[in-house]
Each structure stands twice: as structure tokens, then as C-alpha cells.
Scaffold this motif. Structure first.
Motif, PDB file in Angstrom:
ATOM      1  N   ASP A  36       2.750  -3.498   3.949  1.00  0.00           N
ATOM      2  CA  ASP A  36       2.393  -4.724   3.239  1.00  0.00           C
ATOM      3  C   ASP A  36       1.016  -5.156   3.741  1.00  0.00           C
ATOM      4  O   ASP A  36       0.880  -5.739   4.810  1.00  0.00           O
ATOM      5  CB  ASP A  36       3.430  -5.813   3.514  1.00  0.00           C
ATOM      6  CG  ASP A  36       3.201  -7.071   2.688  1.00  0.00           C
ATOM      7  OD1 ASP A  36       2.044  -7.324   2.301  1.00  0.00           O
ATOM      8  OD2 ASP A  36       4.191  -7.804   2.446  1.00  0.00           O
TER       9      ASP A  36
ATOM     10  N   LEU B 240      -1.159  -7.450   2.793  1.00  0.00           N
ATOM     11  CA  LEU B 240      -1.395  -8.878   2.986  1.00  0.00           C
ATOM     12  C   LEU B 240      -0.674  -9.400   4.222  1.00  0.00           C
ATOM     13  O   LEU B 240      -1.184 -10.263   4.939  1.00  0.00           O
ATOM     14  CB  LEU B 240      -0.970  -9.665   1.748  1.00  0.00           C
ATOM     15  CG  LEU B 240      -1.826  -9.441   0.495  1.00  0.00           C
ATOM     16  CD1 LEU B 240      -1.276 -10.248  -0.675  1.00  0.00           C
ATOM     17  CD2 LEU B 240      -3.288  -9.800   0.748  1.00  0.00           C
ATOM     18  N   LYS B 241       0.522  -8.862   4.479  1.00  0.00           N
ATOM     19  CA  LYS B 241       1.261  -9.268   5.680  1.00  0.00           C
ATOM     20  C   LYS B 241       0.530  -8.799   6.931  1.00  0.00           C
ATOM     21  O   LYS B 241       0.404  -9.552   7.910  1.00  0.00           O
ATOM     22  CB  LYS B 241       2.675  -8.685   5.644  1.00  0.00           C
ATOM     23  CG  LYS B 241       3.522  -9.064   6.855  1.00  0.00           C
ATOM     24  CD  LYS B 241       4.914  -8.459   6.771  1.00  0.00           C
ATOM     25  CE  LYS B 241       5.748  -8.803   8.010  1.00  0.00           C
ATOM     26  NZ  LYS B 241       7.107  -8.180   7.931  1.00  0.00           N
TER      27      LYS B 241
ATOM     28  N   ARG C 299      -5.535 -15.332  -3.116  1.00  0.00           N
ATOM     29  CA  ARG C 299      -5.107 -14.333  -2.149  1.00  0.00           C
ATOM     30  C   ARG C 299      -4.185 -13.288  -2.740  1.00  0.00           C
ATOM     31  O   ARG C 299      -4.279 -12.098  -2.425  1.00  0.00           O
ATOM     32  CB  ARG C 299      -4.432 -15.039  -0.964  1.00  0.00           C
ATOM     33  CG  ARG C 299      -3.881 -14.099   0.095  1.00  0.00           C
ATOM     34  CD  ARG C 299      -3.316 -14.872   1.275  1.00  0.00           C
ATOM     35  NE  ARG C 299      -2.604 -14.013   2.197  1.00  0.00           N
ATOM     36  CZ  ARG C 299      -3.184 -13.255   3.132  1.00  0.00           C
ATOM     37  NH1 ARG C 299      -4.491 -13.253   3.233  1.00  0.00           N
ATOM     38  NH2 ARG C 299      -2.461 -12.497   3.946  1.00  0.00           N
ATOM     39  N   GLU C 300      -3.266 -13.702  -3.614  1.00  0.00           N
ATOM     40  CA  GLU C 300      -2.217 -12.782  -4.061  1.00  0.00           C
ATOM     41  C   GLU C 300      -2.728 -11.601  -4.883  1.00  0.00           C
ATOM     42  O   GLU C 300      -2.063 -10.580  -4.988  1.00  0.00           O
ATOM     43  CB  GLU C 300      -1.154 -13.535  -4.867  1.00  0.00           C
ATOM     44  CG  GLU C 300      -1.654 -14.236  -6.120  1.00  0.00           C
ATOM     45  CD  GLU C 300      -1.973 -15.703  -5.853  1.00  0.00           C
ATOM     46  OE1 GLU C 300      -1.911 -16.488  -6.810  1.00  0.00           O
ATOM     47  OE2 GLU C 300      -2.285 -16.045  -4.694  1.00  0.00           O
ATOM     48  N   THR C 301      -3.913 -11.711  -5.465  1.00  0.00           N
ATOM     49  CA  THR C 301      -4.435 -10.579  -6.232  1.00  0.00           C
ATOM     50  C   THR C 301      -4.924  -9.449  -5.328  1.00  0.00           C
ATOM     51  O   THR C 301      -5.050  -8.315  -5.767  1.00  0.00           O
ATOM     52  CB  THR C 301      -5.602 -11.012  -7.142  1.00  0.00           C
ATOM     53  OG1 THR C 301      -6.680 -11.478  -6.324  1.00  0.00           O
ATOM     54  CG2 THR C 301      -5.165 -12.105  -8.105  1.00  0.00           C
TER      55      THR C 301
END
Length: 639
Positions: free
Chosen positions: A102, A104-105, A428-430
Motif C-alpha cells: 500500500d 499511500l500507507k 491525496r487519494e489519486t
């Protein structure tokens, strides 16, 4: 991180390989004077013969010559077994980045979780190019490039952790290690049981490798070296157990008896004692990659842990960086594909003014330039990897070009993808904003793009100068060198009346539909060689200080190699009747049309009076800025 400020190596290269080989002032050949080396530093006949026989396209470009060995046809280097192995690895690797990792994580945690690391170890990710005899996957450079591409498309932070480990961390052991060193270290490094790091950059070191202050002194019993010093911005610095460390060591010349400090490369284990590190650095991007300062205090290194001999550290460092740089270009093509996919999906779905934005010209231009930049970057990255697999020894110019072009293209693609997505891209999510933060470092480390441009230009100029020196020698005995002198004179005469001076032509190598583009490249190469000769005649040894000129010369070299690589790739697709061949040919034609114009402008800028005036003004403006400590202008309001 280990890669940052690596420009010290290239400045050292420039000084050691060019400043010492002085470039004397030159006059036209009609006056029987030309480029020559300082009598005190003449190149040996063996070295001169090696240089003159270079098969490198990039090196021969600086002579205005086409050497097609490395670029045509587009190399196919994998056999059926290697293709099968790669196919088996691609699927699980893509699944890992989709279902396990992940990005982003990792970015939020600023580390790679232990369970993710263990999965990577199980996949063999830490020993991709380690021979199977030492527990690795034994991948070729081309196979490795494909795997780094997958990583680059998913998580550049993870990519840096892996690259710092194997592309540079223990690359010195792979390239220069003795059988005993390889047997001792490679198995644990390949399995990921131990992590490696590359330790070069220092707090007090400038852009000069000779300013390294870390020092290793041989013990009285000559059984070990005692190392003291520190290194900054070391990727994997807080997690590594094995380090490739560069330090000054006293070396005595057996002939003169004089002792002088020279850089030596060492294999250092944390278990030796005296090796510590600071906390993880807070960075703009690639946050999942551990970056820390590493300290060495009275570390005892067994003499058998010297890499490639005492005093040979500079050569070791350069070889490691040149050998590992190709993977960066491939990784960034993966990043570009991610950005293009995001942008394409959004453009096809987003409606404004009653229709999809993909129908607007400004969006079409962005998508086109992103796709073309990706295609050309991919062509160069896999060309260089294949050349290495083919056994070519000279690819330093091409690898540097690939790194520059890919890192700047990836930044462009990320920026344009964010622009196409608009406000959504800023979220951020993109994933685009993370990619932009991660990408920015790639134009800095493994040699800053600015320093690499000088590296390209000066390496090529040195090679061109060797040939001109040969002409100088021939002029002293013209009756024995009629053929050489006639060829040189004829080429110059043809150039003066607007004809091809050397008969350069790529037409025999490319598909007939790409003939016009091949002609553009032929002219570019011809003009490039003439520009280099003119610069050597005009500036002599002063060319080393003409950085604004050299940068533009390098830009022309980058575009030329990009044209040739993409032409070769498209020609192969056309020959094989690939379903995307016509699309590829159209992209290459578009690229060559614009690149040819840029090359002409850059070459003109190396010698025109208007450009010289601008260079002088930039120097003056910069001096004023430095003296005033920043912006020097009266405020519009007057206070």
C-alpha cells in the motif's frame, strides 16, 4: 540518501580526465594546428586505440559519425528461457503491488511494514541480479529493467529501498568482489536477510570526491584498517547491515616513495562495531525509504574487505554508478505509465461544456506529449539495458542520457497528469501528488542532471579531441598519412559547400516510412560534429569552463540519441508488423520533427554572438544576486 550529491564524482571525473588532458587552443586545419593534449599527459597508445575504436553511438556522435553497432537494429537480447522466467516473475510482482503493498500507507508510516518486507524477500526482490549460485534470481539487465518498471509504476519509495540495496548497495561486491567476498556476502544479501547501503556523501564534502574526510588507516600489524568518519543521506542507512564505504587511505608510490591520500572502497559490516546511525530523515518524498546519517568510529575493517585494491575507490564508485543508472530510466517509465493511465481515464470520463475533455485540443496535446515522452524514455532505457547484456563496455553517455531524459519526462508527465485531473489530481487519494513528491529527487541523485549534462559533453569532447590529436600527428608526416588527411580535408570541404561531410545516413537502418526522420537525424549528427570541432578550435582548454555552452551541447546530444533510439524501436515494430506499429511510427515522426528543431537551436546557441551576450548577462545578473544576497531590484512601491 546515498545517491544525493553524487555530482562530486562527476566533477572529479571532469578534473581527472579532462583538466589533466589539457585542451590547447586550436586553429583551423588549414593552418596545420588542431586539438592536442598536454605533452605531460599524453594518452597511451593502447588507450588511444581503445578510444578510437569505440562502438558507443554517443561517443562517435561527438565526431559527427554514425556508429550503429549499439542502436540498430533495436536489440533483442532475451532467449526463450529468459523470456519465460521474466513472464513468471511479472505476474506475482504486479499482484504484490496491487494486493499487498500500500504505497499511500507506506508514505504515511514513512517506512515499509515488516510483513511487506517479508513478502518482498519471499519474491526474491532483494537478489534479482545475484547469480543463482549465490541464492539470487540471476536476472539479466533487461529482465531487471522490466522488474524495476513494475516497481516504478507502483511505489517509488519501495523502489529506492530495493535500488539502494542492490543497484548500488552491494553492486561493488558483484562487480569487484573476490570469490571469497562474494561467497561470504551475496547469499545473505540476496535473500534479504541482510540489507546493503552505499556510503559516499559526507557533511563536509563539496562537489569533489577528493574532499572526502572519512579516513581509514592501516593497523600496525597490517591486519585491518581503522575507519573514522560519517556519511549523510544514506538510503537504507538505518536498516543496513552491510555497507560499501568510501574513505581516504594513505597510498605510497613504490617508484617515488611519496605517500598520498587516495579513495579506497571497503565492505563494512555493522557487526564490526563502531557503526551507528542517526534517526530517519524527514523528506519531501520517497518517505518509505529509510534515509539516515551513518557514523563510523574506530571501525576495524579486515584487510580482505578492501574492494578492488587500495586507492581504487574512485574507479569503483564510478563503475557502480554507471552500471546501476540504467535501472532508473526503466523504473521511471513505469511511473509515466501510471500517470498517463490516470490522465487518460479522467480525460475520457470528465465532461465540460457538454463533451468529454479528451476532445479538447489542449488536453490532446498534453496526452500526446506524455505518451511520446514515455515511448522515447522506454526505448532508451531498454536500449541501454540490452547493450549491457550484449557485452558492450561503453555505455556511460547513453546511460546518463537515459537517466536525464526519463527523470525530466516523468516529472513532466506527473505535472501534466495532475493538471488534467485538476482539483482531483491535487487530492491525496489519486496518488499523483505522492508521485510528484517522490519524483523530484530523481533529477538530483545518481548525479544531478546538471552535472550529468557536463559529464556527457566533456566525455564526448575528450573522445573527439583524441581523434583531432591524431590528425595533428598526421600533419607532421603528411606523406605517410595521405588517406587520413584527404578524408578529413574532403569532409570539411563538403561541409563548407553545404553537402554531407561524412555521408552520414540512417536510411539503410530504418523502415522506409521513417526516411524523413532518418534524414533529420543524419543532418543533426553532421551538424553536431561540426559544432564540437568549432568549439574546440575556439575555446581550447577553456571549454571546460563554458558550462552554459556545454549544457546546450548536451541537450543536443540527448535529443539526438532519443531520436535514434525511438527510430530503431519503431522500425523494429514496423518490421514485425506489430499491431501498434503505425501508432509508434506516428509518435516517432512527431518527436523527431520537434527534436530536430531543438537540436538546431541548441547547436546554434553554442556559438552565436547573441547567445554569448546572453551568457555574459546571466553571469552578471547572477553575480549581482549573490552580492546582494538575493533579489536585487527596487520594489515597485519604492519601499
Amino acid at each position: 540518501m546515498a545517491q544525493m550529491l553524487r555530482n562530486r564524482l562527476f566533477n572529479e571525473f571532469i578534473k581527472s580526465n579532462l583538466a589533466k588532458k589539457s585542451i590547447n587552443n586550436c586553429a583551423p586545419l588549414t593552418q596545420q594546428r588542431c586539438f592536442s593534449a598536454s605533452p605531460k599527459t599524453q594518452v597511451s597508445p593502447q588507450q588511444q586505440q581503445h578510444d578510437e575504436a569505440s562502438q558507443s553511438f554517443g561517443m562517435n556522435l561527438f565526431r559527427g559519425k554514425i556508429r550503429a553497432d549499439q542502436v540498430f537494429p533495436f536489440p533483442k537480447v532475451m532467449n526463450e528461457d529468459e523470456e519465460s522466467t521474466l513472464r513468471m516473475l511479472v505476474g506475482p510482482s504486479e499482484k504484490f503491488f496491487t494486493e499487498v503493498n500500500d504505497a499511500l500507507k507506506n508514505d504515511e508510516l514513512e517506512k515499509i511494514p515488516d510483513d511487506v518486507l517479508n513478502e518482498m524477500k519471499d519474491l526474491g526482490a532483494f537478489g534479482m541480479q545475484v547469480p543463482a549460485d549465490y541464492g539470487g534470481l540471476g536476472l539479466t539487465n533487461t529482465q531487471y529493467a522490466r522488474m524495476t518498471e513494475i516497481c516504478g509504476a507502483s511505489d517509488l519509495g519501495v523502489g529506492i529501498a530495493l535500488g539502494a540495496h542492490q543497484s548500488i548497495g552491494f553492486k561493488g561486491i558483484s562487480l569487484f568482489g573476490t570469490p571469497e567476498q562474494k561467497a561470504k556476502y551475496l547469499p545473505d544479501l540476496a535473500s534479504g536477510k541482510k540489507i546493503a547501503a552505499f556510503c559516499l556523501t559526507e557533511p563536509s564534502a563539496g562537489s569533489d570526491a577528493s574532499s572526502i574526510r572519512s579516513r581509514a588507516v592501516l593497523s600496525d600489524d597490517k591486519k585491518y584498517y581503522v575507519l573514522n568518519g560519517s556519511k549523510i543521506w544514506i538510503s537504507n542507512g538505518g536498516t543496513a547491515e552491510v555497507f560499501t564505504v568510501f574513505a581516504q587511505t594513505p597510498v605510497t608510490n613504490k617508484t617515488t616513495g611519496k605517500t598520498k591520500d587516495k579513495v579506497t572502497a571497503f565492505i563494512v559490516e555493522r557487526s564490526f562495531g563502531g557503526v551507528t546511525n542517526g534517526p530517519p530523515e524527514k523528506k519531501m518524498g520517497i518517505k518509505a525509504s529509510n534515509t539516515a546519517e551513518v557514523y563510523f568510529e574506530d571501525v576495524k575493517i579486515p584487510v580482505e574487505n578492501v574492494l578492488d585494491g587500495v586507492g581504487k575507490g574512485f574507479k569503483v564508485a564510478m563503475k557502480i554508478l554507471n552500471n546501476g543508472r540504467f535501472g532508473m530510466g526503466a523504473a521511471l517509465t513505469g511511473t509515466m505509465k501510471f500517470c498517463l493511465k490516470k490522465a487518460t481515464e479522467h480525460a475520457a470520463q470528465r465532461k465540460q461544456f457538454g463533451r468529454e475533455i479528451s476532445g479538447f485540443g489542449v488536453i490532446q496535446e498534453k496526452l500526446t506529449r506524455m505518451a511520446v515522452s514515455l515511448y522515447v524514455s522506454e526505448a532508451m532505457a531498454y536500449m541501454v539495458a540490452a547493450n549491457m547484456d550484449q557485452g558492450f563496455q561503453e555505455f556511460q553517455i547513453e546511460a546518463a542520457i537515459s537517466k536525464i531524459f526519463a527523470s525530466e519526462s516523468a516529472w513532466y508527465c506527473a505535472d501534466e497528469a495532475l493538471q488534467i485531473l485538476g482539483g482531483m489530481g491535487y487530492m491525496r487519494e489519486t496518488g499523483i501528488e505522492k508521485v510528484m513528491r517522490d519524483l523530484r529527487i530523481f533529477r538530483i541523485f545518481e548525479g544531478t542532471n546538471d552535472i550529468l549534462r557536463l559529464f556527457i559533453a566533456l566525455t564526448g569532447i575528450q573522445y573527439s579531441g583524441i581523434h583531432l590529436r591524431k590528425l595533428q600527428k598526421a600533419l607532421k608526416n603528411p606523406t605517410s598519412n595521405v588517406g587520413l588527411l584527404f578524408d578529413a580535408g574532403a569532409r570539411r570541404a563538403r561541409r563548407m559547400v553545404g553537402l554531407s561531410a561524412s555521408g552520414n545516413s540512417l536510411i539503410p537502418y530504418v523502415d522506409v516510412s521513417l526516411t524523413a526522420s532518418a534524414q533529420q537525424v543524419g543532418k543533426a549528427i553532421e551538424d553536431f560534429g561540426a559544432a564540437v570541432e568549432t568549439l574546440l578550435m575556439k575555446h581550447g582548454e577553456g571549454i571546460i569552463e563554458e558550462q552554459m555552452v556545454l549544457s546546450r551541447l548536451a541537450n543536443a546530444a540527448i535529443d539526438t540519441y532519443a531520436m535514434v533510439s525511438s527510430l530503431s524501436r519503431a522500425s523494429k515494430s514496423l518490421e514485425e508488423n506489430s499491431e501498434t506499429a503505425e501508432h509508434e511510427a506516428e509518435m516517432v515522426t512527431f518527436f523527431c520533427n520537434e527534436a530536430a528543431e531543438r537540436i538546431a537551436l541548441n547547436l546554434e546557441a553554442t556559438s552565436s554572438s547573441s547567445s554569448r551576450n546572453n551568457y555574459n548577462m546571466m553571469t552578471s545578473i547572477a553575480d549581482n544576486i549573490i552580492k546582494s544576497g538575493g533579489h536585487k531590484a527596487t520594489h515597485p512601491l519604492g519601499f
